[in-house]
Every structure is written in C-alpha cells, then in structure tokens.
Enzyme design. Structure first.
Site, PDB file in Angstrom:
ATOM      1  N   PRO A   2       0.873  -1.374  -0.054  1.00 30.82           N
ATOM      2  CA  PRO A   2      -0.035  -0.033  -0.079  1.00 30.82           C
ATOM      3  C   PRO A   2       0.870   1.272  -0.086  1.00 30.82           C
ATOM      4  CG  PRO A   2      -0.798  -1.681   1.661  1.00 30.82           C
ATOM      5  CD  PRO A   2       0.484  -2.045   1.226  1.00 30.82           C
ATOM      6  N   GLU A   3       0.650   2.198  -0.955  1.00 27.54           N
ATOM      7  CA  GLU A   3       1.279   3.475  -0.869  1.00 27.54           C
ATOM      8  C   GLU A   3       0.651   4.462  -0.652  1.00 27.54           C
ATOM      9  OE1 GLU A   3       4.610   3.501  -1.448  1.00 27.54           O
ATOM     10  OE2 GLU A   3       4.944   1.453  -2.247  1.00 27.54           O
TER      11      GLU A   3
END
Length: 271
Positions: A2-3
């Site tokens: 997840p960014e």
C-alpha cells in the site's frame, strides 16, 4: 505494498467510523508485527476517544485523549470496519472495538505492518521525524526537487522514491509519473533540468490525486476499507505493461530493474 493513495483511501474510509468514538476494547491475536505489540495498550486504550485521524506519508495517526496510535500497513496489510461480532480470520491480528459495536480490524498476512503508541508529539517520532515533504502540498515543488537533486548520480526514479526526498511516491506511481513527464527512469537525478522536474512534480501530483479518487491501485493485496479493490489499475499506462504497445506512440513498453524494483517505460516517449 500500500502506497500513499492506498493509505489516504484507507484514512477516508475509516475516519467517519472511528472519529469521536470511544474505545471499548483492544484485542491482540499475535505478539508482534514488524515490532512487538505493547500489551499494556489493552489496558491503556479502553475509555480513550479517537479525536481525529491523520496521515503522514504511509503512516496513519489515530489521536486519542492521552497519546497517538501510529499504524502502518506494511507490505500487505489492510484496515477494515466490521461489526465487533464478526468472526476473525487467520491474519486478523488487531481489533479496536468501540462502544457503538463497530470494530477497526487490522489484517496483515506478512506481519510487516506496525501498531505503535506514543504519548509525545507523533510528528517527532523517529519513524516520522526525517521524512520528506508531502507530495500533494505546496512544499513539494519542481524548484525544491531541483535543489535537492543537484549532483545526485542516483536514478531519478529511485530518487523520487526516497522517503527523505518526498514521501509516498511508490514504485507504481513513480513509473507512471515519469512516463507522463517524458523522463527516462534511469536518467541520473542530477542531470534532469529544472523545467523537466517542474513537469515531473505536476505529473506526480496529478497521478496521486487520480489514484486517490479511484480508490488506489490493486495489484496483489490492497483493498479499500470497505473491502473493494482500488480501480486505478485500469488507468495504468506503463506499469506492468512490458511488451505491450505504448498508448501514445505505439512503441513497445520495456522494463528493467532499478534498485531491485521493476521499472516500466517507453523508449520513444521518455528520454
């Protein structure tokens, strides 16, 4: 992993359900994630009210009455809002149960995430103290990027993925922004002109904003707080498209490894 868009999407998903809610119970089903879980929190957190939720880089900050929870989703973690009586699954490691019957559940198959607590200013925590500017703020400009990149031989892609330079520009979004601004990912950061860096900053901001609106990008593990996948995958122009035709010029998209990460680019559109 997840960014920034995925974490921002998570924040927007959970915040309405936990802000101004009082914690009834904190449940741990494992001894550690990336770092050991502090079992004292099971006694300290009940009775605390979540006053607000913020994001710094890829960290979520849950402000309580006497301190702040610092959460990170690691490589494959997710946060979901479920009913407190929802049966836990194999990788559901942490629950924050609220007095209204809702539960914030942290799922982390690889246990690379974090669930930490500080009673000091969270922005001075060692994990957050030396982070670069937020990419969607006025602090992140082409002029700033130009000033910190002079003399750097590191590739521009690796440079903008350095969290001390700017936070949240992960592998997918770096590839997409470099394509949008016409810059080869392996070009030395110190050799990119001010004009092109200004264009790159505009592209980074635009792509991150589009990804947030689309709910993030689901490549392997990420899902939104409601369990739905992120839909920015459908808008990717180079990432994961090695061997496909460029949407602009028709040239074949190539890939290479930079810093042990796969990088995708068009040899015709990017120089």
């Amino acid at each position: 992993m997840p960014e920034l868009p995925e974490v921002e999407t998570t924040l927007r998903g959970i915040a309405p359900h936990i802000t101004d809610r009082t914690i009834l119970e904190c449940v741990f089903r494992t001894e550690k994630l990336r770092w050991p879980l502090d079992t004292d929190l099971c006694y300290l957190l009940p009775g605390e009210k979540i006053s607000r939720v913020e994001r710094r880089a890829k960290y979520l900050l849950l402000f309580c009455g006497h301190g702040t929870l610092i959460l990170h989703l690691g490589m494959s973690g997710s946060l979901r809002i479920v009913s407190a009586d929802t049966t836990e699954q194999k990788h559901d490691h942490v629950d924050l149960i609220f007095t209204d019957g809702q539960c914030l559940r942290l799922t982390d198959p690889r246990k690379f995430g974090a669930f930490l607590y500080t009673d000091a200013d969270p922005y001075t925590h060692k994990l957050l103290l030396h982070l670069g500017p937020e990419p969607l703020t006025d602090d992140f400009t082409g002029d700033y990027l130009y000033s910190v990149s002079r003399g750097k031989k590191q590739s521009i892609k690796q440079f903008i993925m350095d969290q001390k330079v700017v936070v949240g520009v992960g592998n997918i979004y770096a590839s997409e922004a470099l394509f949008s601004s016409g810059i080869r990912p392996d070009r030395a950061a110190g050799r990119v002109s001010l004009k092109r860096l200004r264009s790159l900053v505009v592209a980074i901001k635009a792509i991150l904003q589009k990804a947030i609106l689309a709910g993030g990008t689901t490549i392997h593990d990420f899902n939104q707080a409601d369990g739905k996948p992120g839909y920015f995958t459908q808008q990717l122009q180079v990432y994961g498209r090695s061997g496909d035709r460029c949407v602009i010029c028709g040239e074949t998209i190539l890939s290479q490894k930079l810093g042990q990460r796969s990088t995708f680019y068009c040899p015709q559109c990017q120089s």
